[in-house]
Design a protein around this motif. Structure first.
Motif, PDB file in Angstrom:
ATOM      1  N   ASN A 155       0.818  -1.213   0.000  1.00  0.00           N
ATOM      2  CA  ASN A 155       0.000   0.000   0.000  1.00  0.00           C
ATOM      3  C   ASN A 155       0.853   1.265   0.000  1.00  0.00           C
ATOM      4  OD1 ASN A 155      -2.319  -1.543   0.013  1.00  0.00           O
ATOM      5  ND2 ASN A 155      -2.515  -1.485   2.225  1.00  0.00           N
ATOM      6  N   GLU A 156       2.098   1.150   0.376  1.00  0.00           N
ATOM      7  CA  GLU A 156       2.985   2.304   0.345  1.00  0.00           C
ATOM      8  C   GLU A 156       3.178   2.801  -1.089  1.00  0.00           C
ATOM      9  OE1 GLU A 156       3.765   3.743   3.079  1.00  0.00           O
ATOM     10  OE2 GLU A 156       3.371   2.133   4.501  1.00  0.00           O
ATOM     11  N   PHE A 157       3.037   1.896  -2.049  1.00  0.00           N
ATOM     12  CA  PHE A 157       3.178   2.288  -3.456  1.00  0.00           C
ATOM     13  C   PHE A 157       2.143   3.338  -3.836  1.00  0.00           C
ATOM     14  CE2 PHE A 157       2.235   1.808  -7.999  1.00  0.00           C
ATOM     15  CZ  PHE A 157       3.490   2.040  -8.528  1.00  0.00           C
ATOM     16  N   ALA A 158       0.901   3.096  -3.507  1.00  0.00           N
ATOM     17  CA  ALA A 158      -0.164   4.038  -3.853  1.00  0.00           C
ATOM     18  C   ALA A 158       0.058   5.394  -3.191  1.00  0.00           C
ATOM     19  CB  ALA A 158      -1.525   3.470  -3.463  1.00  0.00           C
ATOM     20  N   PHE A 159       0.496   5.392  -1.950  1.00  0.00           N
ATOM     21  CA  PHE A 159       0.744   6.648  -1.242  1.00  0.00           C
ATOM     22  C   PHE A 159       1.840   7.455  -1.945  1.00  0.00           C
ATOM     23  CE2 PHE A 159       2.828   9.307   1.901  1.00  0.00           C
ATOM     24  CZ  PHE A 159       1.742   9.982   2.451  1.00  0.00           C
ATOM     25  N   GLY A 160       2.952   6.809  -2.235  1.00  0.00           N
ATOM     26  CA  GLY A 160       4.057   7.493  -2.910  1.00  0.00           C
ATOM     27  C   GLY A 160       3.675   7.975  -4.295  1.00  0.00           C
ATOM     28  N   LEU A 161       2.906   7.172  -5.004  1.00  0.00           N
ATOM     29  CA  LEU A 161       2.452   7.560  -6.338  1.00  0.00           C
ATOM     30  C   LEU A 161       1.607   8.829  -6.270  1.00  0.00           C
ATOM     31  CD1 LEU A 161       2.262   6.993  -9.370  1.00  0.00           C
ATOM     32  CD2 LEU A 161       0.319   5.480  -8.854  1.00  0.00           C
ATOM     33  N   GLU A 162       0.727   8.906  -5.292  1.00  0.00           N
ATOM     34  CA  GLU A 162      -0.113  10.104  -5.143  1.00  0.00           C
ATOM     35  C   GLU A 162       0.733  11.335  -4.818  1.00  0.00           C
ATOM     36  OE1 GLU A 162      -3.334  10.425  -6.040  1.00  0.00           O
ATOM     37  OE2 GLU A 162      -3.055   8.355  -6.700  1.00  0.00           O
ATOM     38  N   LEU A 163       1.781  11.166  -4.010  1.00  0.00           N
ATOM     39  CA  LEU A 163       2.679  12.290  -3.728  1.00  0.00           C
ATOM     40  C   LEU A 163       3.320  12.812  -5.015  1.00  0.00           C
ATOM     41  CD1 LEU A 163       4.583  11.188  -0.497  1.00  0.00           C
ATOM     42  CD2 LEU A 163       2.848  12.969  -0.692  1.00  0.00           C
ATOM     43  N   ILE A 164       3.777  11.909  -5.848  1.00  0.00           N
ATOM     44  CA  ILE A 164       4.398  12.313  -7.107  1.00  0.00           C
ATOM     45  C   ILE A 164       3.375  12.997  -8.006  1.00  0.00           C
ATOM     46  CG2 ILE A 164       5.458  11.447  -9.238  1.00  0.00           C
ATOM     47  CD1 ILE A 164       6.785   9.272  -7.442  1.00  0.00           C
ATOM     48  N   LEU A 165       2.180  12.426  -8.114  1.00  0.00           N
ATOM     49  CA  LEU A 165       1.145  13.027  -8.953  1.00  0.00           C
ATOM     50  C   LEU A 165       0.745  14.406  -8.432  1.00  0.00           C
ATOM     51  CD1 LEU A 165      -1.042   9.880  -9.705  1.00  0.00           C
ATOM     52  CD2 LEU A 165       0.654  10.970 -11.197  1.00  0.00           C
ATOM     53  N   ASP A 166       0.669  14.562  -7.111  1.00  0.00           N
ATOM     54  CA  ASP A 166       0.370  15.877  -6.531  1.00  0.00           C
ATOM     55  C   ASP A 166       1.442  16.895  -6.922  1.00  0.00           C
ATOM     56  OD1 ASP A 166      -1.926  14.902  -5.287  1.00  0.00           O
ATOM     57  OD2 ASP A 166      -0.999  14.770  -3.295  1.00  0.00           O
ATOM     58  N   GLY A 167       2.692  16.490  -6.818  1.00  0.00           N
ATOM     59  CA  GLY A 167       3.791  17.384  -7.180  1.00  0.00           C
ATOM     60  C   GLY A 167       3.765  17.742  -8.655  1.00  0.00           C
ATOM     61  N   LEU A 168       3.474  16.767  -9.500  1.00  0.00           N
ATOM     62  CA  LEU A 168       3.390  17.039 -10.936  1.00  0.00           C
ATOM     63  C   LEU A 168       2.224  17.974 -11.247  1.00  0.00           C
ATOM     64  CD1 LEU A 168       4.226  13.510 -12.368  1.00  0.00           C
ATOM     65  CD2 LEU A 168       5.677  15.558 -12.398  1.00  0.00           C
ATOM     66  N   GLU A 169       1.129  17.794 -10.535  1.00  0.00           N
ATOM     67  CA  GLU A 169      -0.028  18.677 -10.744  1.00  0.00           C
ATOM     68  C   GLU A 169       0.323  20.123 -10.373  1.00  0.00           C
ATOM     69  OE1 GLU A 169      -4.373  18.881  -8.835  1.00  0.00           O
ATOM     70  OE2 GLU A 169      -3.971  17.096 -10.038  1.00  0.00           O
ATOM     71  N   ARG A 170       1.028  20.298  -9.264  1.00  0.00           N
ATOM     72  CA  ARG A 170       1.472  21.638  -8.874  1.00  0.00           C
ATOM     73  C   ARG A 170       2.400  22.234  -9.938  1.00  0.00           C
ATOM     74  NH1 ARG A 170       1.814  19.249  -3.991  1.00  0.00           N
ATOM     75  NH2 ARG A 170       4.088  19.129  -4.035  1.00  0.00           N
ATOM     76  N   ALA A 171       3.300  21.421 -10.432  1.00  0.00           N
ATOM     77  CA  ALA A 171       4.230  21.891 -11.460  1.00  0.00           C
ATOM     78  C   ALA A 171       3.469  22.263 -12.733  1.00  0.00           C
ATOM     79  CB  ALA A 171       5.283  20.820 -11.748  1.00  0.00           C
ATOM     80  N   LEU A 172       2.483  21.477 -13.087  1.00  0.00           N
ATOM     81  CA  LEU A 172       1.683  21.756 -14.291  1.00  0.00           C
ATOM     82  C   LEU A 172       0.928  23.070 -14.142  1.00  0.00           C
ATOM     83  CD1 LEU A 172       0.585  20.903 -17.051  1.00  0.00           C
ATOM     84  CD2 LEU A 172      -1.154  19.547 -15.836  1.00  0.00           C
ATOM     85  N   ARG A 173       0.361  23.307 -12.963  1.00  0.00           N
ATOM     86  CA  ARG A 173      -0.385  24.551 -12.726  1.00  0.00           C
ATOM     87  C   ARG A 173       0.520  25.774 -12.775  1.00  0.00           C
ATOM     88  NH1 ARG A 173      -3.505  21.750  -8.414  1.00  0.00           N
ATOM     89  NH2 ARG A 173      -1.993  22.672  -6.996  1.00  0.00           N
ATOM     90  N   SER A 174       1.785  25.607 -12.438  1.00  0.00           N
ATOM     91  CA  SER A 174       2.694  26.754 -12.398  1.00  0.00           C
ATOM     92  C   SER A 174       3.304  27.072 -13.756  1.00  0.00           C
ATOM     93  CB  SER A 174       3.783  26.535 -11.362  1.00  0.00           C
ATOM     94  OG  SER A 174       4.680  25.525 -11.798  1.00  0.00           O
ATOM     95  N   VAL A 175       3.056  26.243 -14.739  1.00  0.00           N
ATOM     96  CA  VAL A 175       3.616  26.476 -16.084  1.00  0.00           C
ATOM     97  C   VAL A 175       2.842  27.547 -16.800  1.00  0.00           C
ATOM     98  CG1 VAL A 175       4.008  25.421 -18.334  1.00  0.00           C
ATOM     99  CG2 VAL A 175       4.543  24.155 -16.289  1.00  0.00           C
TER     100      VAL A 175
END
Length: 175
Positions: A155-175
């Protein structure tokens, strides 16, 4: 030796084997949002790599990748680009996601446990070798989290994946 009647050399054989592994990974469609698509790619990729543990270290090393490999890369990049990722951010996203997926796939089978019950036993055995309080933070996480009923390292996989997706979403919004 008869195998080499069908392939030129070892590199050709490895290229073909890796292409088959990439073909086993379900590719997301562009019909969903990019986060869902990346999640739908990451989970099957991890599952495939858990079945083909030998492949993880070879996945990105091929200099003559096959069509399934190229289709995989192109589809993922196309979804990211279609969602508004710049070329640079799409490359960063792909790299971050693959590093996480491949890294988790490499780490998971080397752990000394397979399920929550095994995890608790291993944690107890490790911690019993040391004086109480010697490693307070490890003890705390082991007792209050890892050794609790229902814990599954997977289950740690899903948690880490969501962290990465959250970070990518923030990066996408800042472009």
């Amino acid at each position: 030796m008869s195998l080499y009647n069908h392939v030129a050399n070892k590199a050709d054989l490895l290229d073909g084997m890796i292409d088959i592994v990439f073909a086993e990974i379900d590719l997301p469609t562009s019909e969903t949002d990019w986060r869902t698509a990346m999640r739908r790619r990451a989970v099957p990729a991890r599952d495939v790599l858990s079945r083909h543990r030998w492949a993880t270290g070879l996945m990105e090393s091929r200099t003559t990748p096959g069509p399934a490999t190229l289709r995989h890369h192109d589809t993922v990049l196309g979804i990211l680009r279609g969602a508004g990722f710049s070329i640079e951010l799409a490359a960063h996203a792909y790299s971050a996601l693959d590093s996480y997926i491949y890294g988790f796939a490499l780490q998971e089978p080397s752990l000394p446990f397979d399920n929550g019950e095994d995890t608790a036993k291993v944690a107890q055995a490790i911690m019993s070798r040391f004086a109480s309080g010697e490693f307070p933070h490890l003890t705390e996480i082991a007792v209050e989290y890892v050794m609790q009923p229902g814990y599954d390292y997977g289950n740690e996989f899903a948690f880490g994946l969501e962290l990465i997706l959250d970070g990518l979403e923030r990066a996408l919004r800042s472009v």
